[in-house]
Design a protein around this motif. Sequence first.
Motif, PDB file in Angstrom:
ATOM      1  N   CYS A  26       3.125  11.634 -52.292  1.00  0.00           N
ATOM      2  CA  CYS A  26       3.260  10.067 -52.490  1.00  0.00           C
ATOM      3  C   CYS A  26       4.403   9.524 -51.750  1.00  0.00           C
ATOM      4  CB  CYS A  26       3.210   9.762 -54.157  1.00  0.00           C
ATOM      5  SG  CYS A  26       1.890  10.056 -54.856  1.00  0.00           S
ATOM      6  N   VAL A  30       4.532   6.729 -48.423  1.00  0.00           N
ATOM      7  CA  VAL A  30       5.281   5.698 -48.678  1.00  0.00           C
ATOM      8  C   VAL A  30       6.296   5.592 -47.463  1.00  0.00           C
ATOM      9  CG1 VAL A  30       6.907   4.251 -49.942  1.00  0.00           C
ATOM     10  CG2 VAL A  30       4.976   5.177 -51.144  1.00  0.00           C
ATOM     11  N   ARG A  31       6.973   6.399 -47.346  1.00  0.00           N
ATOM     12  CA  ARG A  31       8.107   6.333 -46.113  1.00  0.00           C
ATOM     13  C   ARG A  31       7.265   6.357 -44.860  1.00  0.00           C
ATOM     14  NH1 ARG A  31      10.368  10.065 -49.542  1.00  0.00           N
ATOM     15  NH2 ARG A  31       9.448  12.045 -48.661  1.00  0.00           N
ATOM     16  N   SER A  33       4.558   4.649 -44.226  1.00  0.00           N
ATOM     17  CA  SER A  33       3.967   3.427 -44.168  1.00  0.00           C
ATOM     18  C   SER A  33       5.174   2.220 -43.953  1.00  0.00           C
ATOM     19  CB  SER A  33       3.321   2.931 -45.323  1.00  0.00           C
ATOM     20  OG  SER A  33       4.004   2.918 -46.374  1.00  0.00           O
ATOM     21  N   LEU A  34       6.358   2.420 -44.014  1.00  0.00           N
ATOM     22  CA  LEU A  34       7.508   1.584 -43.607  1.00  0.00           C
ATOM     23  C   LEU A  34       7.588   1.266 -42.304  1.00  0.00           C
ATOM     24  CD1 LEU A  34      10.237   3.183 -46.027  1.00  0.00           C
ATOM     25  CD2 LEU A  34       8.747   1.022 -46.544  1.00  0.00           C
TER      26      LEU A  34
END
Length: 71
Positions: A26, A30-31, A33-34
């Motif tokens: 997860c 998230v990283r 998508s930054l």
Amino acid sequence: MSAAAKNSAAYWRIAGMSYLKYANACGEVVRQSLKEPFLTQAKARETVYYKMTKYAEGKAGQSVITEVLPK
């Protein structure tokens, strides 16, 4: 595992993963998508290093970084 238990179980458990693997996956998503500048800041925090402190006569000496592990 019964059908009722499968429906109430966490998705990571149903997938056969440990919680740690699930949390790491997860975090990776998230990283990825930054956008900048947050991506660079997140990559800088991923670096792991080990620090060693020698003690002599009950007092801490100077801390030395012994190993850096970039991700």
